[in-house]
Design an enzyme around this catalytic site. Structure first.
Site, mmCIF file in Angstrom:
data_model
loop_
_atom_site.group_PDB
_atom_site.id
_atom_site.type_symbol
_atom_site.label_atom_id
_atom_site.label_comp_id
_atom_site.label_asym_id
_atom_site.label_seq_id
_atom_site.Cartn_x
_atom_site.Cartn_y
_atom_site.Cartn_z
ATOM 1 N N SER A 65 0.801 -1.224 0.000
ATOM 2 C CA SER A 65 0.000 0.000 0.000
ATOM 3 C C SER A 65 0.838 1.280 0.000
ATOM 4 O O SER A 65 1.624 1.496 -0.905
ATOM 5 C CB SER A 65 -0.935 -0.059 1.214
ATOM 6 N N ASP A 277 -3.408 6.259 -3.060
ATOM 7 C CA ASP A 277 -2.229 5.695 -2.398
ATOM 8 C C ASP A 277 -1.634 4.616 -3.305
ATOM 9 O O ASP A 277 -2.114 4.400 -4.425
ATOM 10 C CB ASP A 277 -2.544 5.184 -0.983
ATOM 11 N N ALA A 372 -10.617 8.518 8.287
ATOM 12 C CA ALA A 372 -10.241 9.892 7.962
ATOM 13 C C ALA A 372 -9.162 9.914 6.873
ATOM 14 O O ALA A 372 -9.123 10.807 6.031
ATOM 15 C CB ALA A 372 -9.743 10.608 9.210
ATOM 16 N N ARG A 499 -3.639 4.910 21.335
ATOM 17 C CA ARG A 499 -3.856 3.488 21.030
ATOM 18 C C ARG A 499 -2.594 2.912 20.385
ATOM 19 O O ARG A 499 -1.861 3.643 19.693
ATOM 20 C CB ARG A 499 -5.070 3.279 20.106
ATOM 21 N N SER A 501 -0.545 1.152 17.604
ATOM 22 C CA SER A 501 -0.748 0.964 16.165
ATOM 23 C C SER A 501 -0.841 -0.529 15.845
ATOM 24 O O SER A 501 -0.214 -1.348 16.502
ATOM 25 C CB SER A 501 0.425 1.575 15.408
ATOM 26 N N THR A 503 -0.092 -1.479 12.710
ATOM 27 C CA THR A 503 0.780 -1.677 11.558
ATOM 28 C C THR A 503 2.232 -1.250 11.809
ATOM 29 O O THR A 503 3.104 -1.550 11.008
ATOM 30 C CB THR A 503 0.277 -0.877 10.335
ATOM 31 N N ARG A 508 0.103 5.477 18.901
ATOM 32 C CA ARG A 508 -0.362 6.710 18.255
ATOM 33 C C ARG A 508 -1.100 7.592 19.246
ATOM 34 O O ARG A 508 -1.890 7.101 20.051
ATOM 35 C CB ARG A 508 -1.330 6.387 17.116
#
Ligand code: NG1
Ligand code: ZN
Length: 545
Positions: A65, A277, A372, A499, A501, A503, A508
């Site tokens: 990605s 992306d 978002a 929280r 992450s 990935t 974060r």
């Protein structure tokens, strides 16, 4: 069993670097491309098993990605085009990390646990992005599938959502679409042209859109689709991959995170622009105003435009169907307030990661979900779609209602319900703006985002943070949430949460407040609290300048 002998032999060609462990994260496996050969081969084995288990075609997309070009990864796609079931994420992790000698044992355990009938056929669709490593990695997946006696169909270069679409088409009896690129372009373009017919007197200027292809597969596929759009959209394509580096200083993630235009894009004042992306499942809109100020229209703004338009069309058609918007904790507070208070739509908050949003959205007649960061789509329940299509056919319905029902039906056809899709979302936004006669400035002015800031904090073990309430509150470590609550009270219109992450190996921090200085300062204070109370490593966070 012959299959296992083959697996033993073949797997030696894809040795697992000893000590290496990779988890199946929020978006599948993702790491440095050179560490992935064994993961690819083994996921090929697993995809074949999943296919036998579901008696359906399964997808495997090779991509990382928006990550840098040196990375790669893969994602499994379940029969209805959705992310693979959670239990299979666990199997994927077990299989990918098994030592060489234990591989067949782990396979056998999965087969037993899921009571898989090995004489069932297996079919796997495979796609890949434009990374230099993707081609050989996808060959490893194909090798894995064939070791299990499965059949692969290699789609080569496709966007992630295109592969989701192919899988969904193949597995639906009622004709979601044709499982070819031609079928995909034709379905979307036809719906787009149907919709834009309702936008009268569109000028060439209004049809013009500047697209940043992130130097990725989305750029190639947009070029292919252009011919089908019959000049109803006039694309100026930048970062098309012919010279620049994938995701480097461009793409949706770059634009969203840095809140600035990508490099290599020649934007005139007021011109409508968007960025994809690296695998074209996210999209972000933006423009420069006449004073040269940059304006970002993110996933929240797209969800607002889409849900608002759908709600109005449903009212005009006299259809009583509920529209809900699903967001995550990262949705800007202004968007949530606007949706709830002004538009009166139901808003739900789901955990980060599209699989959570997707599942939540399935509970409604029409569920609009967006992160978002620009990943999102719309789901129509079977009943909702049926009601809309019935109204189109209904000969007694007065002409206006029928016209509106047709608009809704074309909207359904334009949307890729399997996954967030840059191409499909772009056409949807373009069609809605055209029908409404709305400029990007007017769309932007629906509400003003609260100033916000996202930060990352390095900690020894991010699992010490456990959250609840769709990740908006930290349950552990004890006392951290109290600190966050006390800090939030110091600022106006403020909100903050932390929280781990899914990935990256970080925590974060998100904060918003009535001013940018406030948001920055709150984000910094919360980062410091995380650093001190959740085992921060490296340098202590510093105030933002
Ligand atoms: P994590 O790393 O779990 O925050 C990030 C994005 C998600 C989602 C996934 C998958 C943010 C804050 N988080 O997840 O929205 O897109 O990556 O790519 O943007
Ligand atoms: Zn993506």
């Amino acid at each position: 069993m012959a299959a296992f002998e083959k697996v033993s032999l073949k797997s030696a060609q894809y040795p697992k670097p000893s000590g290496l462990s990779v988890p199946y994260g929020t978006a599948g496996f993702r790491t440095t491309a050179t560490h992935l050969d064994h993961v690819m081969f083994r996921t090929g084995l697993l995809a074949a098993l999943r296919s036998k288990n579901t008696k359906s075609t399964i997808g495997v997309m090779v991509t990382a990605s928006h990550n840098p070009v040196e990375d790669n990864g893969l994602k499994m796609i379940d029969p209805m085009g959705e992310m693979v079931a959670p239990a299979w994420e666990v199997y994927a992790t077990q299989l990918a990390n098994a030592e060489q000698e234990a591989l067949c044992t782990v396979l056998k355990e999965i087969i037993e646990k899921e009571a898989i009938n090995m004489s069932e056929p297996a079919s796997v669709f495979i796609g890949r992005d434009t990374r230099p490593s993707s081609e050989s990695l996808s060959k490893a997946v194909i090798d894995g599938v064939s070791c299990m006696g499965g059949h692969s169909q290699d789609y080569g270069l496709v966007t992630t959502p295109q592969l989701h679409f192919m899988v969904l088409c193949r597995n639906t009896k009622d004709g979601y679409g044709t499982a070819t690129l031609h079928g995909y372009y034709e379905k979307l373009s036809k719906a787009f042209i149907e919709l834009t017919k309702n936008a009268l007197n569109r000028t060439d200027d209004q049809k013009r859109l500047l697209v940043d292809g992130a130097n990725g597969v989305g750029a190639l596929k947009l070029r292919e689709m252009e011919a089908f759009l019959k000049h109803e959209l006039q694309v100026a394509l930048f970062n098309d991959g012919s010279s620049g580096k994938l995701n480097h200083l461009c793409g949706a993630d770059y634009v969203k995170v840095h809140q600035k235009a990508p490099q290599g894009m020649h934007m005139g004042p007021g011109e409508r622009c968007c960025s994809f992306d690296g695998d074209a499942d996210r999209i972000i809109y933006y423009y420069n105003d006449s004073a040269g100020r940059f304006h970002l229209l993110d996933g929240d703004k797209m969800a607002t435009l889409i849900s608002m338009s759908l709600k109005e069309l449903l009212t005009q058609a006299g259809l009583n169907l509920q529209v809900a918007v699903v967001q995550t904790a990262y949705a800007n507070g202004s968007s949530t307030r606007y949706l709830e208070d002004v538009m009166k739509v139901t808003v739900c908050c789901a955990k980060t990661g599209v699989k959570h949003l997707h599942r939540t959205a399935q509970a409604f007649d029409i569920g609009v979900y967006f992160e978002a960061n620009g990943h999102g789509t719309v789901l129509f329940s079977k009943e909702a779609e049926e009601k809309i299509r019935q109204l189109v056919k209904h000969t007694n319905a007065n002409d206006e209602k029928k016209r509106v029902a047709k608009l809704l039906a074309s909207t359904i056809d334009l949307i890729n319900q399997a996954a967030g899709d840059s191409l499909s979302d772009m056409l949807l936004i373009e069609a809605l703006l055209a029908i409404r006669g709305m400029s990007i400035q007017e769309w932007d002015a629906l509400y003003t985002d609260l100033p916000n800031r996202q930060l990352k904090v390095k900690v020894a073990d991010r699992r010490v943070i456990d959250t609840t309430d769709a990740e908006r509150r930290a349950v552990t470590p004890a006392g951290l949430q109290d600190t966050v609550d006390a800090l939030v009270k110091k600022y106006k219109q403020a909100r903050a949460f932390v929280r781990p992450s899914g990935t990256e190996n970080i925590v974060r921090v998100y904060a918003e407040a009535d001013t940018q200085e406030g948001a920055d300062s709150l984000a910094y204070e919360v980062s410091l609290a995380v650093y001190r109370q959740a085992g921060g490593t490296g340098e202590e966070p510093k105030p933002l300048k």
